[in-house]
Design a protein around this motif. Structure first.
Motif, PDB file in Angstrom:
ATOM      1  N   GLY A   8      11.502 -67.388  44.892  1.00 20.54           N
ATOM      2  CA  GLY A   8      10.910 -66.220  44.244  1.00 20.54           C
ATOM      3  C   GLY A   8      11.255 -64.942  44.988  1.00 20.54           C
ATOM      4  N   THR A   9      11.036 -63.827  44.308  1.00 21.88           N
ATOM      5  CA  THR A   9      11.327 -62.523  44.915  1.00 21.88           C
ATOM      6  C   THR A   9      10.544 -62.335  46.205  1.00 21.88           C
ATOM      7  OG1 THR A   9      11.637 -61.702  42.672  1.00 21.88           O
ATOM      8  CG2 THR A   9      11.523 -60.044  44.379  1.00 21.88           C
ATOM      9  N   SER A  10       9.323 -62.880  46.260  1.00 17.38           N
ATOM     10  CA  SER A  10       8.489 -62.700  47.459  1.00 17.38           C
ATOM     11  C   SER A  10       9.111 -63.359  48.694  1.00 17.38           C
ATOM     12  CB  SER A  10       7.096 -63.278  47.211  1.00 17.38           C
ATOM     13  OG  SER A  10       7.199 -64.643  46.894  1.00 17.38           O
ATOM     14  N   VAL A  44      17.621 -71.908  41.952  1.00 15.44           N
ATOM     15  CA  VAL A  44      17.244 -70.951  40.907  1.00 15.44           C
ATOM     16  C   VAL A  44      16.700 -69.756  41.673  1.00 15.44           C
ATOM     17  CG1 VAL A  44      15.676 -70.475  38.983  1.00 15.44           C
ATOM     18  CG2 VAL A  44      16.768 -72.724  39.175  1.00 15.44           C
ATOM     19  N   SER A  45      17.376 -68.624  41.564  1.00 15.14           N
ATOM     20  CA  SER A  45      16.977 -67.480  42.382  1.00 15.14           C
ATOM     21  C   SER A  45      16.573 -66.279  41.537  1.00 15.14           C
ATOM     22  CB  SER A  45      18.132 -67.073  43.299  1.00 15.14           C
ATOM     23  OG  SER A  45      17.766 -65.924  44.035  1.00 15.14           O
ATOM     24  N   SER A  46      15.447 -65.716  41.877  1.00 21.39           N
ATOM     25  CA  SER A  46      15.000 -64.449  41.288  1.00 21.39           C
ATOM     26  C   SER A  46      15.576 -63.323  42.135  1.00 21.39           C
ATOM     27  CB  SER A  46      13.473 -64.363  41.327  1.00 21.39           C
ATOM     28  OG  SER A  46      12.912 -65.476  40.712  1.00 21.39           O
ATOM     29  N   GLY A  47      15.122 -62.114  41.857  1.00 20.87           N
ATOM     30  CA  GLY A  47      15.445 -60.981  42.721  1.00 20.87           C
ATOM     31  C   GLY A  47      16.429 -59.991  42.147  1.00 20.87           C
ATOM     32  N   ALA A  48      16.988 -60.268  40.941  1.00 22.72           N
ATOM     33  CA  ALA A  48      18.009 -59.373  40.399  1.00 22.72           C
ATOM     34  C   ALA A  48      17.441 -57.977  40.119  1.00 22.72           C
ATOM     35  CB  ALA A  48      18.605 -59.968  39.128  1.00 22.72           C
ATOM     36  N   ILE A  49      16.310 -57.929  39.442  1.00 26.25           N
ATOM     37  CA  ILE A  49      15.750 -56.615  39.073  1.00 26.25           C
ATOM     38  C   ILE A  49      15.321 -55.859  40.339  1.00 26.25           C
ATOM     39  CG2 ILE A  49      13.923 -55.419  37.779  1.00 26.25           C
ATOM     40  CD1 ILE A  49      14.027 -57.820  35.783  1.00 26.25           C
ATOM     41  N   GLY A  50      14.673 -56.577  41.255  1.00 31.40           N
ATOM     42  CA  GLY A  50      14.205 -55.952  42.489  1.00 31.40           C
ATOM     43  C   GLY A  50      15.354 -55.385  43.312  1.00 31.40           C
ATOM     44  N   ILE A 129      21.321 -70.251  39.839  1.00 32.30           N
ATOM     45  CA  ILE A 129      20.997 -69.940  38.447  1.00 32.30           C
ATOM     46  C   ILE A 129      19.917 -68.856  38.376  1.00 32.30           C
ATOM     47  CG2 ILE A 129      20.062 -70.966  36.314  1.00 32.30           C
ATOM     48  CD1 ILE A 129      21.270 -73.656  37.339  1.00 32.30           C
ATOM     49  N   ASN A 130      20.037 -67.973  37.396  1.00 35.39           N
ATOM     50  CA  ASN A 130      18.982 -66.996  37.118  1.00 35.39           C
ATOM     51  C   ASN A 130      18.939 -66.796  35.612  1.00 35.39           C
ATOM     52  OD1 ASN A 130      16.964 -65.061  37.408  1.00 35.39           O
ATOM     53  ND2 ASN A 130      18.231 -63.577  38.518  1.00 35.39           N
ATOM     54  N   GLU A 131      17.885 -66.164  35.138  1.00 34.76           N
ATOM     55  CA  GLU A 131      17.881 -65.780  33.736  1.00 34.76           C
ATOM     56  C   GLU A 131      18.857 -64.621  33.573  1.00 34.76           C
ATOM     57  OE1 GLU A 131      14.128 -65.540  31.774  1.00 34.76           O
ATOM     58  OE2 GLU A 131      15.220 -65.425  29.884  1.00 34.76           O
ATOM     59  N   ASN A 132      19.526 -64.558  32.418  1.00 35.35           N
ATOM     60  CA  ASN A 132      20.466 -63.461  32.157  1.00 35.35           C
ATOM     61  C   ASN A 132      19.650 -62.240  31.715  1.00 35.35           C
ATOM     62  OD1 ASN A 132      22.639 -61.865  31.619  1.00 35.35           O
ATOM     63  ND2 ASN A 132      23.705 -63.368  30.355  1.00 35.35           N
ATOM     64  N   ASP A 133      19.045 -61.589  32.691  1.00 32.96           N
ATOM     65  CA  ASP A 133      18.075 -60.535  32.406  1.00 32.96           C
ATOM     66  C   ASP A 133      18.675 -59.321  31.693  1.00 32.96           C
ATOM     67  OD1 ASP A 133      15.804 -61.781  33.655  1.00 32.96           O
ATOM     68  OD2 ASP A 133      16.700 -61.317  35.594  1.00 32.96           O
ATOM     69  N   SER A 134      19.975 -59.109  31.817  1.00 31.71           N
ATOM     70  CA  SER A 134      20.593 -57.938  31.169  1.00 31.71           C
ATOM     71  C   SER A 134      20.793 -58.147  29.674  1.00 31.71           C
ATOM     72  CB  SER A 134      21.957 -57.644  31.797  1.00 31.71           C
ATOM     73  OG  SER A 134      21.766 -57.361  33.153  1.00 31.71           O
ATOM     74  N   GLY A 143      11.501 -65.822  30.482  1.00 35.55           N
ATOM     75  CA  GLY A 143      10.412 -64.972  30.972  1.00 35.55           C
ATOM     76  C   GLY A 143      10.049 -65.138  32.426  1.00 35.55           C
ATOM     77  N   ASP A 144      10.139 -66.333  32.949  1.00 40.52           N
ATOM     78  CA  ASP A 144       9.817 -66.486  34.370  1.00 40.52           C
ATOM     79  C   ASP A 144      10.652 -67.618  34.940  1.00 40.52           C
ATOM     80  OD1 ASP A 144       8.038 -69.068  34.880  1.00 40.52           O
ATOM     81  OD2 ASP A 144       7.599 -68.287  32.899  1.00 40.52           O
ATOM     82  N   ASN A 145      10.944 -67.498  36.213  1.00 42.53           N
ATOM     83  CA  ASN A 145      11.863 -68.454  36.829  1.00 42.53           C
ATOM     84  C   ASN A 145      11.200 -69.777  37.213  1.00 42.53           C
ATOM     85  OD1 ASN A 145      14.007 -66.823  36.418  1.00 42.53           O
ATOM     86  ND2 ASN A 145      14.488 -66.463  38.580  1.00 42.53           N
ATOM     87  N   ASP A 146       9.852 -69.849  37.173  1.00 44.73           N
ATOM     88  CA  ASP A 146       9.205 -71.155  37.379  1.00 44.73           C
ATOM     89  C   ASP A 146       9.568 -72.057  36.194  1.00 44.73           C
ATOM     90  OD1 ASP A 146       7.953 -70.416  39.772  1.00 44.73           O
ATOM     91  OD2 ASP A 146       6.307 -69.456  38.694  1.00 44.73           O
TER      92      ASP A 146
HETATM   93  N1  GLU Z   1      14.877 -63.150  36.580  1.00 46.53           N
HETATM   94  C1  GLU Z   1      14.055 -62.207  37.309  1.00 46.53           C
HETATM   95  C2  GLU Z   1      14.896 -61.478  38.378  1.00 46.53           C
HETATM   96  O1  GLU Z   1      15.894 -62.003  38.830  1.00 46.53           O
HETATM   97  C3  GLU Z   1      12.891 -62.873  37.996  1.00 46.53           C
HETATM   98  C4  GLU Z   1      11.940 -63.646  37.140  1.00 46.53           C
HETATM   99  C5  GLU Z   1      10.858 -64.362  37.981  1.00 46.53           C
HETATM  100  O2  GLU Z   1      10.734 -64.036  39.180  1.00 46.53           O
HETATM  101  O3  GLU Z   1      10.162 -65.220  37.476  1.00 46.53           O
HETATM  102  O4  GLU Z   1      14.533 -60.383  38.794  1.00 46.53           O
END
Ligand code: GLU
Length: 256
Positions: A8-10, A44-50, A129-134, A143-146
């Motif tokens: 997660g981003t945290s 599965v990694s978040s953090g793209a938007i941040g 892997i991440n969601e294709n947020d763009s 909607g969420d990476n969980d």
């Molecule tokens: N896909 C989002 C990102 O990379 C994160 C979604 C999530 O943290 O659940 O910023």
């Protein structure tokens, strides 16, 4: 073991939104070492938007969809650049896959995803892997990476999904509010009582987004896959997890 590790981003970033270098370095080192022992790892990694918000020097995380999607496009590059650089130090090759909800609904796309993932593992690459947020819009967003990581674990026929979070696991009550809250080490079944512990909101700070984690646990365990929630501040706990020690909260996959 084939293990999906969701970060997660945290775990990846400081509260300033900038990269937590020490933590990400520790994480990539442990994951590289686990790969060296023969385990198959999928991240599965978040953090793209941040990270995109930081790189574009936006004063705060954007609220509007267009800026969020633009920040994700920038941040995803930064994220993969960081992973590529760090994993390369240990001679591991990373591969990026970006998915939306449609990729799990349209049979042909799902088949392509599963085949590519399988081939990458055979080639000893490390899929990230991440969601294709763009691209993802309201209609097709996961909607969420969980949830995404549970769908990936199922598609990959993984043995285990580990969600690295900013909390040690699932508690009997919100540990930030209730000093008597106890960590639940084993969850045999994701029943109504467990679902209720997730609370109403997926973004409730005190529970660390427990609702989406319990949803992920339900998806995985129904397909016979074990899931663990552990604290991402100690990536070395992944060693103890693969050795079968009790770490965080473990949701047992249903056996037929
Ligand atoms: N896909 C989002 C990102 O990379 C994160 C979604 C999530 O943290 O659940 O910023």
């Amino acid at each position: 073991m084939r293990i999906v590790v969701k970060v997660g981003t945290s775990t990846l970033a400081h509260s300033t939104g900038r990269l937590n270098i020490r933590q990400v370095e520790k994480l990539t080192k442990v994951l590289s070492d686990l790969k060296n022992t023969g385990h198959e790892i999928i991240m599965v990694s978040s953090g793209a938007i941040g990270m995109g918000s930081g790189k574009l020097s936006l004063k705060k995380r954007p609220d509007d969809i267009a800026t969020k999607q633009a920040a994700a496009a920038v941040g995803q590059c930064e994220l993969m650049y960081t992973y590529d650089k760090l994993f390369s130090e240990y001679h591991h090759t990373v591969a990026q896959i970006l998915l939306t909800g449609e990729d799990f609904e349209v049979e042909k796309r799902y088949e392509n995803f599963s085949t590519t993932l399988q081939r990458l593992l055979e080639l000893d690459a490390l899929p990230i892997i991440n969601e294709n947020d763009s691209i993802a819009t309201e209609e097709i967003v996961i909607g969420d990476n969980d949830t995404l990581s549970a769908l990936v674990a199922i598609g990959a026929r993984a043995d285990l999904l580990v969600l690295l979070s900013d909390i040690d696991g699932l508690y009997t009550a919100d540990p930030h509010k209730d000093p008597d809250a106890k960590l639940i080490e084993i969850v045999e079944r994701v029943d109504d009582g467990i679902i209720a512990l997730g609370g109403d909101s997926s973004t409730k700070l005190g529970t660390g987004g427990m609702k989406t984690k319990i949803h992920a646990a339900r998806l995985c365990t129904e397909k016979g896959i074990d899931m663990i929630i552990a604290n991402g501040s100690d990536p070395e706990s992944l060693y103890r997890i693969v050795e079968g020690e009790s770490v965080g909260s473990k949701f047992l996959g249903r056996r037929a």
